[in-house]
Motif scaffolding. Sequence first.
Motif, mmCIF file in Angstrom:
data_model
loop_
_atom_site.group_PDB
_atom_site.id
_atom_site.type_symbol
_atom_site.label_atom_id
_atom_site.label_comp_id
_atom_site.label_asym_id
_atom_site.label_seq_id
_atom_site.Cartn_x
_atom_site.Cartn_y
_atom_site.Cartn_z
ATOM 1 N N ILE A 119 5.364 -18.551 -7.080
ATOM 2 C CA ILE A 119 5.983 -17.259 -7.347
ATOM 3 C C ILE A 119 6.895 -16.863 -6.194
ATOM 4 O O ILE A 119 6.540 -17.030 -5.031
ATOM 5 N N ARG A 120 8.058 -16.331 -6.518
ATOM 6 C CA ARG A 120 8.968 -15.784 -5.518
ATOM 7 C C ARG A 120 9.441 -14.425 -6.005
ATOM 8 O O ARG A 120 9.833 -14.275 -7.157
ATOM 9 N N VAL A 121 9.399 -13.442 -5.127
ATOM 10 C CA VAL A 121 9.761 -12.081 -5.506
ATOM 11 C C VAL A 121 10.789 -11.531 -4.533
ATOM 12 O O VAL A 121 10.675 -11.719 -3.324
ATOM 13 N N SER A 122 11.791 -10.859 -5.071
ATOM 14 C CA SER A 122 12.800 -10.189 -4.260
ATOM 15 C C SER A 122 12.891 -8.741 -4.707
ATOM 16 O O SER A 122 12.908 -8.464 -5.907
ATOM 17 N N ARG A 123 12.930 -7.836 -3.743
ATOM 18 C CA ARG A 123 12.966 -6.406 -4.048
ATOM 19 C C ARG A 123 14.055 -5.721 -3.232
ATOM 20 O O ARG A 123 14.414 -6.181 -2.148
ATOM 21 N N PRO A 124 14.583 -4.578 -3.705
ATOM 22 C CA PRO A 124 15.576 -3.843 -2.918
ATOM 23 C C PRO A 124 15.004 -3.402 -1.572
ATOM 24 O O PRO A 124 13.841 -3.001 -1.483
ATOM 25 N N ALA A 125 15.827 -3.486 -0.547
ATOM 26 C CA ALA A 125 15.391 -3.043 0.778
ATOM 27 C C ALA A 125 15.631 -1.550 0.967
ATOM 28 O O ALA A 125 14.965 -0.903 1.786
ATOM 29 N N ASP A 126 16.583 -0.992 0.230
ATOM 30 C CA ASP A 126 16.846 0.434 0.318
ATOM 31 C C ASP A 126 17.172 0.966 -1.071
ATOM 32 O O ASP A 126 17.030 0.263 -2.067
ATOM 33 N N GLY A 127 17.606 2.217 -1.143
ATOM 34 C CA GLY A 127 17.802 2.856 -2.443
ATOM 35 C C GLY A 127 16.583 3.680 -2.803
ATOM 36 O O GLY A 127 15.527 3.594 -2.167
ATOM 37 N N CYS A 128 16.699 4.458 -3.853
ATOM 38 C CA CYS A 128 15.628 5.402 -4.200
ATOM 39 C C CYS A 128 14.347 4.717 -4.675
ATOM 40 O O CYS A 128 13.254 5.210 -4.410
ATOM 41 N N LEU A 129 14.469 3.600 -5.384
ATOM 42 C CA LEU A 129 13.249 2.904 -5.806
ATOM 43 C C LEU A 129 12.502 2.355 -4.601
ATOM 44 O O LEU A 129 11.270 2.433 -4.524
ATOM 45 N N ALA A 130 13.240 1.803 -3.658
ATOM 46 C CA ALA A 130 12.618 1.291 -2.440
ATOM 47 C C ALA A 130 12.023 2.436 -1.627
ATOM 48 O O ALA A 130 10.921 2.319 -1.076
ATOM 49 N N GLU A 131 12.736 3.552 -1.560
ATOM 50 C CA GLU A 131 12.248 4.699 -0.803
ATOM 51 C C GLU A 131 10.913 5.201 -1.358
ATOM 52 O O GLU A 131 10.016 5.587 -0.599
ATOM 53 N N ILE A 164 8.256 2.797 -0.185
ATOM 54 C CA ILE A 164 8.031 2.948 1.258
ATOM 55 C C ILE A 164 7.220 4.208 1.537
ATOM 56 O O ILE A 164 6.384 4.228 2.454
ATOM 57 N N ARG A 165 7.438 5.237 0.758
ATOM 58 C CA ARG A 165 6.688 6.499 0.948
ATOM 59 C C ARG A 165 5.188 6.254 0.806
ATOM 60 O O ARG A 165 4.377 6.903 1.479
ATOM 61 N N LEU A 166 4.807 5.313 -0.048
ATOM 62 C CA LEU A 166 3.387 5.064 -0.282
ATOM 63 C C LEU A 166 2.803 3.989 0.640
ATOM 64 O O LEU A 166 1.594 3.976 0.875
ATOM 65 N N LEU A 167 3.641 3.090 1.138
ATOM 66 C CA LEU A 167 3.127 1.966 1.927
ATOM 67 C C LEU A 167 3.713 1.868 3.328
ATOM 68 O O LEU A 167 3.190 1.114 4.161
ATOM 69 N N GLY A 168 4.773 2.592 3.598
ATOM 70 C CA GLY A 168 5.374 2.552 4.921
ATOM 71 C C GLY A 168 5.827 1.155 5.294
ATOM 72 O O GLY A 168 6.357 0.404 4.467
ATOM 73 N N ALA A 169 5.586 0.781 6.545
ATOM 74 C CA ALA A 169 6.015 -0.520 7.049
ATOM 75 C C ALA A 169 5.241 -1.673 6.423
ATOM 76 O O ALA A 169 5.632 -2.832 6.586
ATOM 77 N N ASP A 170 4.169 -1.387 5.708
ATOM 78 C CA ASP A 170 3.357 -2.436 5.090
ATOM 79 C C ASP A 170 3.846 -2.815 3.687
ATOM 80 O O ASP A 170 3.185 -3.576 2.981
ATOM 81 N N ARG A 171 4.984 -2.310 3.306
ATOM 82 C CA ARG A 171 5.510 -2.627 1.965
ATOM 83 C C ARG A 171 5.713 -4.123 1.780
ATOM 84 O O ARG A 171 5.316 -4.691 0.754
ATOM 85 N N LEU A 172 6.303 -4.780 2.763
ATOM 86 C CA LEU A 172 6.527 -6.221 2.654
ATOM 87 C C LEU A 172 5.203 -6.980 2.644
ATOM 88 O O LEU A 172 5.036 -7.936 1.877
#
Length: 293
Positions: free
Chosen positions: A147-159, A162-170
Motif C-alpha cells: 500500500i502507498r498513500v499520498s495526502r495533501p500537505a496543506d489546504g483545508c482538508l489537511a488543516e 492536523i487539528r486532530l493529530l498535530g505533528a503526528d499526522r504523518l
Amino acid sequence: MFPKRAIGAAVLVLLLVAGVTAWALTSRTASAPPGRSDPSLAGLAERLPFFGLLYEQSTAEIQVAEAQRQLAIDCMARQGFTYRPVQVAGATGTAEAQPAPFGLESLTPPQPASSSPAPAEESPSPAFTRALFGDPAKRISAKGTTIRVSRPADGCLAEAEIRLLGADRLRWLQLRVQLGDGEQAARQQLAQDPRFRAATERWRQCMRTAGYDQKDPVTLLYGLPRGTDPARNPLTRADVRCKEDTGYLTTAYGRLEAAQQNWLDRHASLLSQWDALQLRRENAARKVLKAGK
C-alpha cells in the motif's frame, strides 16, 4: 484482544485502492460485490481482528469525521468559500468498504447506496480547489509493502486532520499503511495453513462434481467477465453452493481470524502506537464538536 478502532471512510478509500484483497467484482460487474445474505457469515467477518481496526464505523469515528467536516467548512469560509461536504452518517456498524477475502459469499447484491448531495460548487474554481486540497506540489506520503498513500500537505482538508493529530499526522498515516500490510500478510499466510488448504480442496472437489475445474474462490472471482450477474451465472451459483455445502467460509474465516491475531500479537508495539493516536484523535474531535455547540 485489543480496543476496536476505525478510520475515516474518505481516507479508507484512498488506502485500499492499492490493496490486493479479493473484492474484484466491483470492477468486473455493473454492481458492487454481492452482500452477505446469511447473518452468520456477517458475524464471521466482524470477528476478524482487523475488522475493528479498519472497517467498523464506530461512534467515535463518526465524531472524528464530523469534526473534520466542520473544521474544513470553517477553514473554507475564512477564505471566502462556501463548502458543503456530505453530512456524516449517524449510524454505526459495518463500513461499506469491507473487503470479501474469500470471493463471493452470496448471490444477492446489496441495496444500492443512496445518492449523496453534491458540494456547493459543482464545478469548483481553481481557487476553491487550491483552498480545499492545498498546493498539489506539496504532499505527505507513506509507503508499505502493498500500500502507498499520498495526502495533501496543506489546504483545508489537511488543516482539519492536523487539528486532530498535530505533528503526528504523518505517523498516523504510516501506521495505517503498516496495518494494511499486516492485513494482507495475514491473508497470504493462509496458503500454508493445513486446515484452510483442506477446506479449499473440499471446495474444489465440490466444484469438479458440478462440472467446473477451479483453483480457488478468489481466482474464480477475478476471472468473471465484466457484467456478470452472480444470481444467473451457473459458475457463481455453483461457487456459492459449494461454499455452503463444504462449510468453506466458516473454516476460512476462522483460520484468517487466527492469522490476523498472530500478526497483531507479533506487532504489539505498532498496535499500541496506533491506539494511542486514535485515542488522541477521538479526544480532539470531541473537543471540536463540543466547542461548536
